[in-house]
Motif scaffolding. Structure first.
Motif, PDB file in Angstrom:
ATOM      1  N   LEU A   6       0.803  -0.724   0.181  1.00 31.01           N
ATOM      2  CA  LEU A   6       0.413   0.026  -0.148  1.00 31.01           C
ATOM      3  C   LEU A   6       0.359   1.198  -0.253  1.00 31.01           C
ATOM      4  O   LEU A   6       1.916   1.413   0.779  1.00 31.01           O
ATOM      5  CB  LEU A   6      -0.624   0.156   1.137  1.00 31.01           C
ATOM      6  N   MET A   8       0.680   6.099   0.267  1.00 30.95           N
ATOM      7  CA  MET A   8      -0.447   6.615   0.284  1.00 30.95           C
ATOM      8  C   MET A   8       0.141   8.013  -0.162  1.00 30.95           C
ATOM      9  O   MET A   8       0.911   8.794  -0.687  1.00 30.95           O
ATOM     10  CB  MET A   8      -0.129   6.873   2.489  1.00 30.95           C
ATOM     11  N   SER A  13      -7.807   4.503  -3.978  1.00 29.68           N
ATOM     12  CA  SER A  13      -7.896   3.117  -4.076  1.00 29.68           C
ATOM     13  C   SER A  13      -8.958   1.781  -5.106  1.00 29.68           C
ATOM     14  O   SER A  13      -8.515   1.158  -5.643  1.00 29.68           O
ATOM     15  CB  SER A  13      -8.138   2.417  -2.951  1.00 29.68           C
ATOM     16  N   VAL A  30      -3.294   4.175  -1.763  1.00 28.90           N
ATOM     17  CA  VAL A  30      -4.702   4.468  -0.914  1.00 28.90           C
ATOM     18  C   VAL A  30      -4.508   6.458  -0.566  1.00 28.90           C
ATOM     19  O   VAL A  30      -3.512   6.836  -0.361  1.00 28.90           O
ATOM     20  CB  VAL A  30      -4.020   4.148   0.625  1.00 28.90           C
ATOM     21  N   ALA A  36      -6.733   2.789   4.397  1.00 27.95           N
ATOM     22  CA  ALA A  36      -5.839   2.389   3.744  1.00 27.95           C
ATOM     23  C   ALA A  36      -6.350   1.020   4.439  1.00 27.95           C
ATOM     24  O   ALA A  36      -6.118  -0.602   4.744  1.00 27.95           O
ATOM     25  CB  ALA A  36      -4.119   2.617   4.604  1.00 27.95           C
ATOM     26  N   LEU A  53       3.510  -1.502   3.499  1.00 24.94           N
ATOM     27  CA  LEU A  53       3.010   0.201   3.573  1.00 24.94           C
ATOM     28  C   LEU A  53       4.482   0.460   3.489  1.00 24.94           C
ATOM     29  O   LEU A  53       5.203   0.618   3.215  1.00 24.94           O
ATOM     30  CB  LEU A  53       2.932   0.826   4.732  1.00 24.94           C
ATOM     31  N   VAL A  65      -2.935  -0.156  11.229  1.00 27.87           N
ATOM     32  CA  VAL A  65      -3.467  -0.805  10.124  1.00 27.87           C
ATOM     33  C   VAL A  65      -3.090  -2.539  10.493  1.00 27.87           C
ATOM     34  O   VAL A  65      -3.912  -3.263  10.485  1.00 27.87           O
ATOM     35  CB  VAL A  65      -2.720  -0.758   8.154  1.00 27.87           C
TER      36      VAL A  65
END
Length: 101
Positions: A6, A8, A13, A30, A36, A53, A65
Motif C-alpha cells: 500500500l 499513500m 484506491s 490509498v 488503508a 506499507l 493497519v
C-alpha cells in the motif's frame, strides 16, 4: 503467499491498483490511513498473507493497519538508512506528508 503493498498519497484506491503474478502480488494507492485500513481488511479477507506499507505510514500508521487486521498477518513499512535523512526530508517535506494522512 499473496502479498500487497500500500502506497499513500493522492490516490483513489478503487482505480489506483495494479496486480502481477496472477494477482498474487498487488499494489494499491490509498489516500489516507482510514482508506488503508479498509483496504487491509479487504485484502486479509481475500487471503493476502502479508502487507507492506510505504514509508509515509510511519510506525503509528503501521500500528493502525495492524490493528485493522487484528494482528493476524504480518504488516511492515518501508524505512531508510539514517545517512539518507536529509535527502528524504527534501523529497518528502513533513507538511506534505501530514496532508496525506
Amino acid at each position: 503467499m499473496k502479498f500487497a503493498f500500500l502506497i499513500m498519497g493522492d490516490f483513489d484506491s478503487e482505480k489506483d491498483q495494479a496486480s502481477i503474478h496472477g494477482g498474487n502480488a498487488r499494489m494499491i494507492g490509498v489516500s489516507n490511513i482510514q482508506d488503508a485500513c479498509e483496504n487491509a481488511r479487504r485484502l486479509q479477507q481475500e487471503g493476502f498473507g502479508c502487507i507492506e506499507l510505504c514509508g509515509a505510514f510511519g510506525p503509528e500508521g503501521a500500528r493502525q493497519v495492524i490493528e485493522a487486521t487484528g494482528n493476524q498477518i504480518p504488516v511492515g513499512y518501508v524505512t531508510h538508512l539514517p545517512e539518507q535523512d536529509e535527502i528524504y526530508r527534501a523529497a518528502f517535506p513533513a507538511d506534505e506528508k501530514e496532508e496525506k494522512r
